[in-house]
Each structure stands twice: as structure tokens, then as C-alpha cells.
Design an enzyme around this catalytic site. Structure first.
Site, PDB file in Angstrom:
ATOM      1  N   LYS A 184       2.397   6.451  15.169  1.00 58.51           N
ATOM      2  CA  LYS A 184       0.908   5.606  15.504  1.00 58.51           C
ATOM      3  C   LYS A 184       0.730   5.838  17.139  1.00 58.51           C
ATOM      4  CE  LYS A 184       1.398   1.847  13.692  1.00 58.51           C
ATOM      5  NZ  LYS A 184       2.667   1.869  12.903  1.00 58.51           N
TER       6      LYS A 184
ATOM      7  N   ARG B 210      -3.531  -4.618  10.046  1.00 58.07           N
ATOM      8  CA  ARG B 210      -2.433  -4.817   9.464  1.00 58.07           C
ATOM      9  C   ARG B 210      -2.478  -5.665   8.101  1.00 58.07           C
ATOM     10  NH1 ARG B 210       1.136  -3.041  13.771  1.00 58.07           N
ATOM     11  NH2 ARG B 210       3.141  -2.602  13.098  1.00 58.07           N
TER      12      ARG B 210
ATOM     13  N   ARG C 121      14.880   5.369  18.270  1.00 56.96           N
ATOM     14  CA  ARG C 121      14.224   4.692  19.344  1.00 56.96           C
ATOM     15  C   ARG C 121      15.113   3.379  19.903  1.00 56.96           C
ATOM     16  NH1 ARG C 121       8.358   2.836  18.625  1.00 56.96           N
ATOM     17  NH2 ARG C 121       9.283   1.404  17.335  1.00 56.96           N
TER      18      ARG C 121
ATOM     19  N   ARG D 186      14.615  -1.820  21.820  1.00 56.08           N
ATOM     20  CA  ARG D 186      13.558  -2.667  21.203  1.00 56.08           C
ATOM     21  C   ARG D 186      14.278  -3.583  20.231  1.00 56.08           C
ATOM     22  NH1 ARG D 186       7.664  -0.335  19.546  1.00 56.08           N
ATOM     23  NH2 ARG D 186       8.030  -1.493  17.676  1.00 56.08           N
TER      24      ARG D 186
ATOM     25  N   ARG E 177      10.629  -4.699   8.027  1.00 55.57           N
ATOM     26  CA  ARG E 177       9.302  -4.239   8.503  1.00 55.57           C
ATOM     27  C   ARG E 177       8.640  -3.273   7.520  1.00 55.57           C
ATOM     28  NH1 ARG E 177      10.960  -1.702  13.890  1.00 55.57           N
ATOM     29  NH2 ARG E 177       8.939  -1.030  14.282  1.00 55.57           N
TER      30      ARG E 177
HETATM   31  P1  B4P Z   1       5.598   5.102  16.399  1.00 55.74           P
HETATM   32  O1  B4P Z   1       5.303   5.423  14.890  1.00 55.74           O
HETATM   33  O2  B4P Z   1       4.689   5.421  17.581  1.00 55.74           O
HETATM   34  O3  B4P Z   1       5.970   3.452  16.370  1.00 55.74           O
HETATM   35  P2  B4P Z   1       4.904   2.330  16.810  1.00 55.74           P
HETATM   36  O4  B4P Z   1       3.597   2.671  17.317  1.00 55.74           O
HETATM   37  O5  B4P Z   1       5.893   1.774  17.882  1.00 55.74           O
HETATM   38  O6  B4P Z   1       4.765   1.461  15.441  1.00 55.74           O
HETATM   39  P3  B4P Z   1       5.381   0.240  14.912  1.00 55.74           P
HETATM   40  O7  B4P Z   1       4.557  -0.164  13.785  1.00 55.74           O
HETATM   41  O8  B4P Z   1       6.825   0.313  14.759  1.00 55.74           O
HETATM   42  O9  B4P Z   1       5.388  -1.034  16.069  1.00 55.74           O
HETATM   43  P4  B4P Z   1       4.103  -1.968  16.587  1.00 55.74           P
HETATM   44  O10 B4P Z   1       4.315  -1.950  17.924  1.00 55.74           O
HETATM   45  O11 B4P Z   1       2.924  -1.544  16.024  1.00 55.74           O
HETATM   46  O12 B4P Z   1       6.905   5.757  17.050  1.00 55.74           O
HETATM   47  C1  B4P Z   1       8.090   5.465  16.197  1.00 55.74           C
HETATM   48  C2  B4P Z   1       9.169   6.540  17.007  1.00 55.74           C
HETATM   49  O13 B4P Z   1       9.283   7.784  16.292  1.00 55.74           O
HETATM   50  C3  B4P Z   1       9.260   6.738  18.630  1.00 55.74           C
HETATM   51  O14 B4P Z   1      10.231   6.583  19.129  1.00 55.74           O
HETATM   52  C4  B4P Z   1       8.604   8.161  18.751  1.00 55.74           C
HETATM   53  O15 B4P Z   1       9.050   8.835  19.579  1.00 55.74           O
HETATM   54  C5  B4P Z   1       9.059   8.979  17.144  1.00 55.74           C
HETATM   55  N1  B4P Z   1       8.136   9.715  16.728  1.00 55.74           N
HETATM   56  C6  B4P Z   1       6.787   9.924  16.859  1.00 55.74           C
HETATM   57  N2  B4P Z   1       6.482  10.912  16.116  1.00 55.74           N
HETATM   58  C7  B4P Z   1       7.585  11.648  15.704  1.00 55.74           C
HETATM   59  C8  B4P Z   1       7.622  13.106  15.300  1.00 55.74           C
HETATM   60  N3  B4P Z   1       6.509  13.800  14.946  1.00 55.74           N
HETATM   61  N4  B4P Z   1       8.899  13.417  15.071  1.00 55.74           N
HETATM   62  C9  B4P Z   1      10.011  12.704  15.226  1.00 55.74           C
HETATM   63  N5  B4P Z   1      10.018  11.676  15.814  1.00 55.74           N
HETATM   64  C10 B4P Z   1       8.766  11.024  16.138  1.00 55.74           C
HETATM   65  O16 B4P Z   1       4.309  -3.160  16.095  1.00 55.74           O
HETATM   66  C11 B4P Z   1       5.816  -3.972  16.391  1.00 55.74           C
HETATM   67  C12 B4P Z   1       5.615  -5.488  15.944  1.00 55.74           C
HETATM   68  O17 B4P Z   1       4.603  -6.449  16.446  1.00 55.74           O
HETATM   69  C13 B4P Z   1       5.171  -5.695  14.267  1.00 55.74           C
HETATM   70  O18 B4P Z   1       6.237  -5.588  13.271  1.00 55.74           O
HETATM   71  C14 B4P Z   1       4.846  -7.080  14.039  1.00 55.74           C
HETATM   72  O19 B4P Z   1       5.551  -8.052  14.204  1.00 55.74           O
HETATM   73  C15 B4P Z   1       3.850  -7.170  15.451  1.00 55.74           C
HETATM   74  N6  B4P Z   1       2.405  -6.899  15.547  1.00 55.74           N
HETATM   75  C16 B4P Z   1       1.626  -5.674  16.200  1.00 55.74           C
HETATM   76  N7  B4P Z   1       0.484  -5.659  15.505  1.00 55.74           N
HETATM   77  C17 B4P Z   1       0.318  -6.725  14.725  1.00 55.74           C
HETATM   78  C18 B4P Z   1      -0.984  -7.075  13.963  1.00 55.74           C
HETATM   79  N8  B4P Z   1      -1.994  -6.469  13.957  1.00 55.74           N
HETATM   80  N9  B4P Z   1      -0.819  -8.073  13.014  1.00 55.74           N
HETATM   81  C19 B4P Z   1       0.456  -8.839  13.063  1.00 55.74           C
HETATM   82  N10 B4P Z   1       1.633  -8.620  13.603  1.00 55.74           N
HETATM   83  C20 B4P Z   1       1.586  -7.303  14.687  1.00 55.74           C
END
Ligand code: B4P
Length: 191
Positions: free
Chosen positions: A14, A89, A128, A134, A145
Site C-alpha cells: 500500500k 480498516r 522490512r 519497525r 496483524r
Molecule cells: P507496505 O505494504 O507498503 O506496508 P504498509 O503500507 O506499511 O502497510 P501496513 O499495513 O504494514 O502498515 P500501516 O502503516 O498502514 O510495504 C511492506 C513492505 O513490502 C515494504 O518493505 C516494501 O518495500 C515491501 N514491498 C512492497 N511492494 C513489494 C513488492 N512488489 N515486492 C516485494 N516487496 C515489496 O499500519 C501500521 C499499524 O498502525 C497497524 O497495524 C495499526 O495498529 C495502526 N493503524 C494504521 N491505520 C489504522 C486505522 N485506520 N485504524 C486503526 N489502526 C490503524
């Protein structure tokens, strides 16, 4: 306006694809995870509170997140649209977002759902975690998660499917291949 929700499990890409969408379509990025991490780094009350949930891989309660979003969606005359990354979410958050946008005379244009198998998700997040340090990218927290995602977040797909807004994108491949699939969908939209 072009309002995109980028949807998917933790590690589905994402954040990565949002950045590419912003570069091409000049959207305003709303990434709840990034905002919460910034609050935590600044030791605000919100950040300290959110961290209690994030380290366990749980969702931060809806009322906190929805209030935070209401403060972010403010009218800017030059804004061409939003990209919502990591929000909504839960069903409550989904309904709240629809209402917030309605009040601004707009709505969600499309929901891009990045579809990635669990084995890749875990691999990506562990990798990551090793680089970024992180505190929620550990094996134990990733498990929780993913469970939270399937229980609380994935049902939103039905909500958007019923609205005819859900588009499933194969989220496995190189970052550019996946963005190519996304571009083909977005470029066809008239907004
Ligand atoms: P991403 O998939 O980009 O992960 P993310 O955006 O960080 O999503 P995530 O759900 O983990 O975290 P968020 O910050 O929203 O990338 C993952 C990895 O994969 C990276 O290292 C990237 O380089 C790699 N990658 C990407 N594409 C690739 C490909 N094609 N091939 C190989 N590798 C690849 O949320 C974190 C926490 O915050 C949640 O658990 C929750 O506690 C809280 N939170 C956030 N939003 C919330 C909400 N709306 N409501 C309640 N809690 C919330």
C-alpha cells in the site's frame, strides 16, 4: 476529484504503490500508519496511546482514528484528490469516510485491493523489520496483524464490492509491474 482507497493486508504494498500514485496523479496522501508513527516519535498523547495497540498488532480504536481523519480532510482549492492508505480498516471507518466525503460533496472513486498471498506478506514484513527496525514488523506481531486484517478489515471488500467500487489488483511481481496494473485501471477513469 480522484479519491482512491488503496486497500490490502499488511505488507501488500500500500505504502509503496501510494507513493507512485502520488507522483503520477498528484494526490494528497493520507496514511494513517505514517501519521500514528510520527505522533509516536513526537511523544504526543495520541502517539503514546496508539503505540499501545500498534506494538501488539491491534487496530487503534475507531473513535480516535475517525476524529484524526476529520481533522485532515479539509478543503483545499488546489487538491485534485486523496489517496487513503491504511484507512479505512473497519466497517465503522468505511461508513465514516463515506459520510466525511459526502459532506465535502465528493465520494470515493475507486478502491484498489492489492491481493497478495500470506507467505509473501510475512516475508516482506520480516525483511522490512530487519532494515527499518519497525517494532511491529516482528514475526509474532505480523501474525496478529494478519489475523486482525482477515477478521476486521477484509470484510470491507464486500462493502465496496456492493458499491461497485472494488478493483482487485494482483499484488505479486515487481513494484513497477504492479504499478502498471494500477495505472491501467486509474487511466480509464474519468474524473
Ligand atoms: P507496505 O505494504 O507498503 O506496508 P504498509 O503500507 O506499511 O502497510 P501496513 O499495513 O504494514 O502498515 P500501516 O502503516 O498502514 O510495504 C511492506 C513492505 O513490502 C515494504 O518493505 C516494501 O518495500 C515491501 N514491498 C512492497 N511492494 C513489494 C513488492 N512488489 N515486492 C516485494 N516487496 C515489496 O499500519 C501500521 C499499524 O498502525 C497497524 O497495524 C495499526 O495498529 C495502526 N493503524 C494504521 N491505520 C489504522 C486505522 N485506520 N485504524 C486503526 N489502526 C490503524
Amino acid at each position: 476529484m480522484l479519491n482512491i482507497v488503496i486497500f490490502g493486508a499488511p505488507g501488500s504494498g500500500k505504502g509503496t504503490q501510494s507513493q507512485k500514485l502520488i507522483d503520477k496523479y498528484h494526490l494528497t496522501h493520507i496514511a494513517t500508519g505514517d501519521i500514528l508513527r510520527a505522533e509516536r516519535e513526537n511523544h504526543t498523547r495520541l502517539g503514546e496511546l496508539a503505540n499501545q495497540y500498534m506494538v501488539k498488532g491491534q487496530l487503534v480504536p475507531d473513535d480516535i482514528i475517525i476524529k484524526m481523519l476529520e481533522e485532515l480532510i479539509v478543503h483545499k482549492p488546489d487538491n485534485v484528490g486523496y489517496i487513503f492508505d491504511g484507512f479505512p480498516r473497519t466497517s465503522n471507518q468505511g461508513e465514516a469516510l463515506d459520510n466525511m466525503l459526502l459532506k465535502k460533496d465528493t465520494d470515493i472513486t475507486v478502491v484498489l485491493s492489492l491481493e497478495v498471498d500470506d507467505k509473501y506478506l510475512t516475508e516482506r514484513l520480516i525483511k522490512r523489520g530487519e532494515v527499518s527496525g519497525r517494532n511491529d514488523d516482528t514475526e509474532e506481531t505480523i501474525k496478529s496483524r494478519l489475523q486482525v486484517y482477515y477478521r476486521q478489515t477484509a470484510p470491507l471488500k464486500d462493502y465496496y464490492e456492493k458499491q461497485g467500487k472494488l478493483v482487485r489488483i494482483n499484488g505479486v511481481g515487481t513494484i513497477d509491474e504492479i504499478f502498471g496494473r494500477i495505472e491501467r485501471v486509474v487511466d480509464k477513469i474519468n474524473y
